[in-house]
Motif scaffolding. Structure first.
Motif, PDB file in Angstrom:
ATOM      1  N   ASP A  22      45.507  31.459  45.047  1.00  0.00           N
ATOM      2  CA  ASP A  22      44.567  31.257  43.302  1.00  0.00           C
ATOM      3  C   ASP A  22      45.910  30.232  42.874  1.00  0.00           C
ATOM      4  O   ASP A  22      47.031  29.384  43.985  1.00  0.00           O
ATOM      5  CB  ASP A  22      45.970  31.735  42.303  1.00  0.00           C
ATOM      6  N   VAL A  23      45.328  29.256  41.804  1.00  0.00           N
ATOM      7  CA  VAL A  23      45.994  28.342  41.359  1.00  0.00           C
ATOM      8  C   VAL A  23      46.515  28.079  40.260  1.00  0.00           C
ATOM      9  O   VAL A  23      45.654  28.789  39.010  1.00  0.00           O
ATOM     10  CB  VAL A  23      44.830  26.827  40.852  1.00  0.00           C
ATOM     11  N   PHE A  32      40.493  31.112  34.379  1.00  0.00           N
ATOM     12  CA  PHE A  32      39.300  31.193  34.713  1.00  0.00           C
ATOM     13  C   PHE A  32      39.476  32.182  36.384  1.00  0.00           C
ATOM     14  O   PHE A  32      39.778  32.092  37.044  1.00  0.00           O
ATOM     15  CB  PHE A  32      38.522  29.889  35.681  1.00  0.00           C
ATOM     16  N   CYS A  33      38.157  33.322  36.345  1.00  0.00           N
ATOM     17  CA  CYS A  33      38.283  33.887  37.333  1.00  0.00           C
ATOM     18  C   CYS A  33      36.886  33.805  37.973  1.00  0.00           C
ATOM     19  O   CYS A  33      36.069  34.287  36.901  1.00  0.00           O
ATOM     20  CB  CYS A  33      38.806  35.169  36.641  1.00  0.00           C
ATOM     21  N   ILE A  84      42.792  29.283  38.523  1.00  0.00           N
ATOM     22  CA  ILE A  84      41.879  29.596  38.565  1.00  0.00           C
ATOM     23  C   ILE A  84      42.322  30.668  39.602  1.00  0.00           C
ATOM     24  O   ILE A  84      43.611  30.595  40.420  1.00  0.00           O
ATOM     25  CB  ILE A  84      41.576  28.564  39.890  1.00  0.00           C
ATOM     26  N   THR A  85      41.619  32.004  39.419  1.00  0.00           N
ATOM     27  CA  THR A  85      42.275  32.987  40.297  1.00  0.00           C
ATOM     28  C   THR A  85      40.281  34.013  40.741  1.00  0.00           C
ATOM     29  O   THR A  85      39.010  33.108  40.369  1.00  0.00           O
ATOM     30  CB  THR A  85      42.712  34.249  39.811  1.00  0.00           C
ATOM     31  N   LEU A 122      41.623  35.346  29.384  1.00  0.00           N
ATOM     32  CA  LEU A 122      40.698  35.413  31.277  1.00  0.00           C
ATOM     33  C   LEU A 122      39.476  35.691  30.877  1.00  0.00           C
ATOM     34  O   LEU A 122      38.883  36.015  29.947  1.00  0.00           O
ATOM     35  CB  LEU A 122      41.691  36.896  31.382  1.00  0.00           C
ATOM     36  N   ALA A 123      39.313  35.076  31.850  1.00  0.00           N
ATOM     37  CA  ALA A 123      37.374  33.705  31.457  1.00  0.00           C
ATOM     38  C   ALA A 123      37.267  34.416  33.070  1.00  0.00           C
ATOM     39  O   ALA A 123      37.264  33.868  34.363  1.00  0.00           O
ATOM     40  CB  ALA A 123      37.405  32.697  30.952  1.00  0.00           C
ATOM     41  N   VAL A 124      35.844  35.552  33.283  1.00  0.00           N
ATOM     42  CA  VAL A 124      35.829  35.958  33.888  1.00  0.00           C
ATOM     43  C   VAL A 124      34.130  35.127  34.306  1.00  0.00           C
ATOM     44  O   VAL A 124      33.374  35.073  33.072  1.00  0.00           O
ATOM     45  CB  VAL A 124      35.616  37.273  34.392  1.00  0.00           C
TER      46      VAL A 124
END
Length: 184
Positions: A22-23, A32-33, A84-85, A122-124
């Motif tokens: 992850d970052v 961002f996911c 990011i994940t 959290l942005a999926v």
């Protein structure tokens, strides 16, 4: 201009099931996911690395980054309060290779990560992945009622080149809506 590295099909297949770090950092504005890493992402170690994925151009067009970043510059996101994940950590050629159980377990692990890291949002990226991971069958793109700890949730369109009914311009509009909410 540097070109993305070329990999043989065998090299890409060797990246299958590989994990991509992850970052992330605590207290991000937006985490961002993605759904899960592509084989190209796993081979390079850089998120959204597949040519044709519109994540990096849309991130720039929407105003999240002052210039177009290359996947290899992903750690620069942290300086903008972004990370990011992924919902599911293992790399596959296509998201449809993931099982329903993997999505549910990924949602559980993601909720733990978000609770620990406490991003504002959290942005999926991918409404189908969000629905599968969190059991929200009727979720639509945009802000969600659900909160994870103190973090708000926003569902964005999937930037994959396969998601043809969203253009880079219409995606950038939705990303910009999130950016504006995250600045408020």
């Amino acid at each position: 201009m540097t070109r993305s590295p070329r990999f043989t099909q065998a090299e890409l297949e060797a990246a299958r099931d590989r994990l991509v770090p992850d970052v992330v950092a605590g207290g991000l504005r937006v985490l961002f996911c993605g759904i899960n890493p592509s084989l190209m992402t796993a081979a390079t170690g850089h998120h959204f690395a597949r040519p044709g994925n519109r994540f990096w151009p849309v991130l720039h067009l929407s105003g999240f980054t002052p210039r177009l970043l290359k996947p290899s510059e992903q750690r620069e996101l942290l300086s903008y309060g972004l990370g990011i994940t992924n919902v599911v950590a293992r790399a596959t050629a296509r998201a449809d290779e993931l099982s329903a159980e993997e999505y549910v377990e990924g949602g559980r692990l993601l909720a733990e990560k978000v609770t620990r890291l406490r991003p504002a949002w959290l942005a999926v990226v991918g409404v189908t992945a969000y629905r599968a991971a969190f059991g929200e069958r009727k979720a639509q793109v945009g802000p969600q009622e659900r909160m994870i700890g103190d973090s708000r949730v926003w569902v964005l369109p999937n930037p994959s080149g396969l998601n043809a009914h969203w253009t880079a311009a219409t995606m950038a509009e939705e990303f910009a809506r999130l950016r504006e909410a995250a600045q408020a």
